[in-house]
Design a protein around this motif. Structure first.
Motif, PDB file in Angstrom:
ATOM      1  N   ASP A   1       0.865  -1.187   0.246  1.00  0.00           N
ATOM      2  CA  ASP A   1       0.129   0.273  -0.237  1.00  0.00           C
ATOM      3  C   ASP A   1       0.603   1.409  -0.138  1.00  0.00           C
ATOM      4  O   ASP A   1       0.192   2.063   0.035  1.00  0.00           O
ATOM      5  CB  ASP A   1      -1.401   0.308   1.244  1.00  0.00           C
ATOM      6  CG  ASP A   1      -1.823  -1.122   1.507  1.00  0.00           C
ATOM      7  OD1 ASP A   1      -2.576  -1.642   2.206  1.00  0.00           O
ATOM      8  OD2 ASP A   1      -2.679  -1.254   0.448  1.00  0.00           O
TER       9      ASP A   1
ATOM     10  N   TYR B   1       0.392  -3.598 -18.526  1.00  0.00           N
ATOM     11  CA  TYR B   1       0.929  -3.370 -17.291  1.00  0.00           C
ATOM     12  C   TYR B   1       2.299  -2.707 -18.238  1.00  0.00           C
ATOM     13  O   TYR B   1       3.601  -3.819 -17.796  1.00  0.00           O
ATOM     14  CB  TYR B   1       0.425  -4.146 -16.573  1.00  0.00           C
ATOM     15  CG  TYR B   1       0.345  -2.667 -15.016  1.00  0.00           C
ATOM     16  CD1 TYR B   1      -0.221  -1.494 -14.676  1.00  0.00           C
ATOM     17  CD2 TYR B   1       1.536  -3.106 -14.243  1.00  0.00           C
ATOM     18  CE1 TYR B   1      -0.085  -0.830 -14.286  1.00  0.00           C
ATOM     19  CE2 TYR B   1       1.684  -1.554 -12.971  1.00  0.00           C
ATOM     20  CZ  TYR B   1       0.925  -0.799 -13.256  1.00  0.00           C
ATOM     21  OH  TYR B   1       1.018   0.321 -12.131  1.00  0.00           O
TER      22      TYR B   1
ATOM     23  N   ASP C   1       3.753   3.040 -16.685  1.00  0.00           N
ATOM     24  CA  ASP C   1       2.604   3.006 -15.297  1.00  0.00           C
ATOM     25  C   ASP C   1       3.467   3.326 -14.244  1.00  0.00           C
ATOM     26  O   ASP C   1       2.311   4.500 -13.866  1.00  0.00           O
ATOM     27  CB  ASP C   1       1.887   2.015 -15.283  1.00  0.00           C
ATOM     28  CG  ASP C   1       0.907   1.249 -16.743  1.00  0.00           C
ATOM     29  OD1 ASP C   1       0.100   2.201 -16.783  1.00  0.00           O
ATOM     30  OD2 ASP C   1       1.873   0.356 -17.659  1.00  0.00           O
TER      31      ASP C   1
ATOM     32  N   ALA D   1       2.765  -7.110  -8.537  1.00  0.00           N
ATOM     33  CA  ALA D   1       2.112  -5.689  -8.836  1.00  0.00           C
ATOM     34  C   ALA D   1       1.539  -6.341  -9.711  1.00  0.00           C
ATOM     35  O   ALA D   1      -0.010  -6.696 -10.192  1.00  0.00           O
ATOM     36  CB  ALA D   1       2.874  -4.596  -8.814  1.00  0.00           C
TER      37      ALA D   1
ATOM     38  N   GLU E   1      -0.716 -10.193  -9.652  1.00  0.00           N
ATOM     39  CA  GLU E   1      -2.029  -9.333  -8.788  1.00  0.00           C
ATOM     40  C   GLU E   1      -3.120  -8.674  -9.491  1.00  0.00           C
ATOM     41  O   GLU E   1      -4.332  -7.620  -9.223  1.00  0.00           O
ATOM     42  CB  GLU E   1      -2.150  -8.408  -7.820  1.00  0.00           C
ATOM     43  CG  GLU E   1      -1.333  -8.957  -6.664  1.00  0.00           C
ATOM     44  CD  GLU E   1      -1.272  -7.770  -5.361  1.00  0.00           C
ATOM     45  OE1 GLU E   1      -1.408  -6.817  -5.456  1.00  0.00           O
ATOM     46  OE2 GLU E   1      -0.921  -8.596  -4.276  1.00  0.00           O
ATOM     47  N   LEU E   2      -2.803  -7.691 -10.550  1.00  0.00           N
ATOM     48  CA  LEU E   2      -3.851  -6.814 -11.353  1.00  0.00           C
ATOM     49  C   LEU E   2      -4.535  -8.594 -12.426  1.00  0.00           C
ATOM     50  O   LEU E   2      -5.804  -7.882 -12.413  1.00  0.00           O
ATOM     51  CB  LEU E   2      -2.702  -5.882 -12.418  1.00  0.00           C
ATOM     52  CG  LEU E   2      -2.347  -3.993 -11.173  1.00  0.00           C
ATOM     53  CD1 LEU E   2      -1.507  -3.777 -12.376  1.00  0.00           C
ATOM     54  CD2 LEU E   2      -3.551  -3.844 -11.416  1.00  0.00           C
TER      55      LEU E   2
ATOM     56  N   GLY F   1      -6.434  -6.953  -8.582  1.00  0.00           N
ATOM     57  CA  GLY F   1      -6.911  -6.199  -7.770  1.00  0.00           C
ATOM     58  C   GLY F   1      -6.165  -4.857  -8.625  1.00  0.00           C
ATOM     59  O   GLY F   1      -6.354  -5.064  -9.254  1.00  0.00           O
ATOM     60  N   ASP F   2      -5.770  -3.884  -7.194  1.00  0.00           N
ATOM     61  CA  ASP F   2      -5.777  -3.116  -7.675  1.00  0.00           C
ATOM     62  C   ASP F   2      -4.460  -2.454  -7.907  1.00  0.00           C
ATOM     63  O   ASP F   2      -3.206  -3.471  -8.095  1.00  0.00           O
ATOM     64  CB  ASP F   2      -5.440  -2.092  -5.855  1.00  0.00           C
ATOM     65  CG  ASP F   2      -7.277  -2.286  -5.769  1.00  0.00           C
ATOM     66  OD1 ASP F   2      -8.136  -2.152  -6.677  1.00  0.00           O
ATOM     67  OD2 ASP F   2      -7.807  -2.158  -4.794  1.00  0.00           O
ATOM     68  N   ALA F   3      -4.484  -1.404  -9.002  1.00  0.00           N
ATOM     69  CA  ALA F   3      -2.528  -0.720  -9.438  1.00  0.00           C
ATOM     70  C   ALA F   3      -1.722  -0.274  -8.187  1.00  0.00           C
ATOM     71  O   ALA F   3      -2.334  -0.061  -6.761  1.00  0.00           O
ATOM     72  CB  ALA F   3      -3.317  -0.202 -11.009  1.00  0.00           C
ATOM     73  N   PRO F   4      -0.503  -0.687  -8.127  1.00  0.00           N
ATOM     74  CA  PRO F   4       0.159   0.033  -6.715  1.00  0.00           C
ATOM     75  C   PRO F   4       0.431   1.380  -6.893  1.00  0.00           C
ATOM     76  O   PRO F   4      -0.175   1.963  -8.127  1.00  0.00           O
ATOM     77  CB  PRO F   4       1.669  -0.556  -7.024  1.00  0.00           C
ATOM     78  CG  PRO F   4       1.828  -1.397  -8.733  1.00  0.00           C
ATOM     79  CD  PRO F   4       0.785  -1.245  -9.328  1.00  0.00           C
ATOM     80  N   GLU F   5       0.389   1.816  -6.574  1.00  0.00           N
ATOM     81  CA  GLU F   5       1.003   3.253  -6.174  1.00  0.00           C
ATOM     82  C   GLU F   5       2.111   4.013  -5.798  1.00  0.00           C
ATOM     83  O   GLU F   5       3.590   3.365  -5.226  1.00  0.00           O
ATOM     84  CB  GLU F   5      -0.626   3.931  -4.737  1.00  0.00           C
ATOM     85  CG  GLU F   5      -2.125   3.641  -5.219  1.00  0.00           C
ATOM     86  CD  GLU F   5      -2.375   4.486  -3.676  1.00  0.00           C
ATOM     87  OE1 GLU F   5      -1.955   5.170  -3.434  1.00  0.00           O
ATOM     88  OE2 GLU F   5      -3.887   3.829  -3.993  1.00  0.00           O
TER      89      GLU F   5
END
Length: 382
Positions: free
Chosen positions: A42, A144, A159, A333, A336-337, A341-345
Motif C-alpha cells: 500500500d 501493464y 505505468d 503487482a 495481482e492486477l 487487484g488494484d494497481a500499485p501507487e
C-alpha cells in the motif's frame, strides 16, 4: 492497435538473452524500504512486503523482465528474484537483456515480443530514450508496464517505476565524503554512466553526490557537468577536474580514471556511478601509485563486488540499493492486477515507488546514518 502491427522490421534478436520460466515453486519474501521493517504494497511510508498469497487466477499470466545487461551483478540479482517470485506466483516469466548498457535495439525487440506473446505486463530497466515509443505501444496494447531502477524519459511512458531514490543515494555518499574530508581541500573526479545521452539515474546520483557535498543546491535535469568546477563544499574548497563516462563497467571505470589522472594526477576524491566503475577507477589509481590517498564512493551495495570492496578499503562508502525487491514487487503487482487487484501507487511525496536505500561503510561519521558492511551483507540486494 493490433499486436501484429506493433512488430516493425528489425534485426534478429540473437543478442537477447531469453529464458522462459515454468511456474512451479516458492520464492523469498522481500523486506521493505527500511531494510529492518516489513509492510505492505500500500506504499505507506514506502515500506513494502510481497504478499505470500498466490493470486488464484495467475495461471497463464505472462511477464517479461527486460534488463539493461547480464554482465552487471545488479541485474543478475533482479533476474534471480524475479524467477523466484514467478515460481511462487505461478507466472510465466521471460527474461531478456541488452548486450551492454545503452543497447536499446535489443530491448525494443523484447518489448515487441512481449506484446506479440500477449503478456500481462513488462518489467524493464530502460537502456535509453529510444525504448519509449515501444513502451507506449505496449501500454496501448493493454500491457501493464513497470520500470525498475531507471525511469524512462518521460517517466509516464510506463505505468509506474519501482526504484531507489537515486538522488538520496547520491546525497548519502556526498554527505559522508564531506564529513570524512574534515575540511581538507578536495580534488574530485566524477565518473558517470554516459556522455552521449541523459539518463535519470546518471543525473540523480551524480548531482545527489554534489548536493550532499554542498557543491550545488539543486539538480539540473538537463545533464551532468553544469556545476562550477571550483568553489567551496560543505567544509572546505573543491575542484572538479573531470566528468568521464564509464558505461557502468570495470574497463570503462579504469579508462575514465586514467583520463582524469591525465588532467590532474592529484585527484583525491572519486565519485563513481556504480561499483564496477569504482573497481576500474581503483585499478587505474593503483597503477598510478596513488590509490591509498584517494576516497572512492559509489552506489549499488551488492554483496560482491560492492560490499567486498568496502570491506577491503577500495570503496569508502556505498549506497545500498535493493534490486531484488524491485523485481519481486513488480512481479507481484502485475500478478495481482491480472487477478483483478488494484494497481500499485507511488510513495507519498515522490513520483515513483521508493524501494529504499542505506549507506554502507565501516567508517561511520557523525550526522550521517549508516550501517556496517556486516549489516549490509545481511540484506544486500534483497
Amino acid at each position: 492497435m493490433s499486436r501484429t502491427s506493433l512488430r516493425s522490421s528489425r534485426t534478429a534478436v540473437a543478442a537477447a538473452v531469453v529464458v522462459a520460466v515454468a511456474a512451479c515453486g516458492g520464492g523469498d519474501e522481500p523486506t521493505g524500504a527500511d531494510p529492518t521493517t516489513a509492510g505492505s504494497l500500500d506504499t505507506a511510508g514506502g515500506v513494502v512486503t510481497a504478499s505470500s498469497e498466490v493470486p488464484s487466477s495467475s495461471d497463464g499470466v505472462g511477464v517479461a523482465l527486460i534488463l539493461k545487461n547480464t554482465s552487471n551483478p545488479f541485474f543478475v540479482s533482479m533476474s534471480d528474484s524475479a524467477r523466484a517470485e514467478a515460481e511462487a506466483l505461478g507466472v510465466e516469466l521471460t527474461v531478456a537483456a541488452g548486450t551492454e548498457d545503452g543497447d536499446t535495439d535489443t530491448q525494443i525487440a523484447a518489448i515487441e515480443d512481449a506484446v506479440d506473446r500477449g503478456d500481462a505486463g513488462i518489467l524493464i530497466t530502460p537502456n535509453g530514450d529510444a525504448v519509449v515509443p515501444a513502451l507506449e505501444a505496449a501500454r496501448e496494447a493493454g500491457l501493464y508496464t513497470i520500470a525498475l531502477d531507471t525511469p524512462p524519459n518521460p517517466a509516464d511512458a510506463v505505468d509506474i517505476t519501482f526504484a531507489t531514490d537515486n538522488r538520496a543515494a547520491g546525497v548519502l555518499i556526498g554527505e559522508w565524503t564531506a564529513a570524512t574530508l574534515e575540511g581538507a581541500p578536495a580534488t574530485i573526479a566524477m565518473l558517470d554512466l554516459f556522455d552521449d545521452q541523459v539518463i535519470s539515474v546518471d543525473v540523480q546520483r551524480d548531482q545527489g553526490f554534489l548536493l550532499g557535498m554542498g557543491i550545488i543546491d539543486e539538480v539540473d535535469t538537463s545533464g551532468n557537468g553544469e556545476e562550477s568546477p571550483t568553489g567551496e563544499y560543505r567544509g572546505g574548497e573543491y575542484e572538479i577536474v573531470c566528468h568521464e563516462a564509464t558505461q557502468g563497467a570495470v574497463d570503462g571505470g579504469r579508462s575514465a580514471m586514467e583520463a582524469c589522472l591525465a588532467q590532474d594526477p592529484d585527484v583525491d576524491v572519486v565519485y563513481t556511478i556504480n561499483e564496477p566503475a569504482a573497481q576500474g577507477a581503483f585499478d587505474a589509481l593503483t597503477a598510478a601509485g596513488s590509490a591509498q590517498d584517494v576516497i572512492i564512493v559509489s552506489v549499488d551495495g551488492g554483496c560482491d563486488p560492492g560490499l567486498r570492496l568496502v570491506s577491503e578499503g577500495v570503496i569508502g562508502a556505498t549506497s545500498q540499493q535493493y534490486p531484488g525487491r524491485m523485481a519481486t514487487l513488480g512481479m507481484e503487482a502485475i500478478a495481482e492486477l491480472a487477478a483483478g487487484g488494484d494497481a500499485p501507487e507511488v510513495t507519498p511525496g515522490l513520483d515513483f515507488f521508493d524501494t529504499g536505500v542505506s549507506l554502507v561503510t565501516d567508517s561511520p561519521v557523525d550526522g550521517v546514518d549508516s550501517i556496517s558492511v556486516a549489516e549490509g551483507r545481511e540484506i544486500c540486494w534483497g
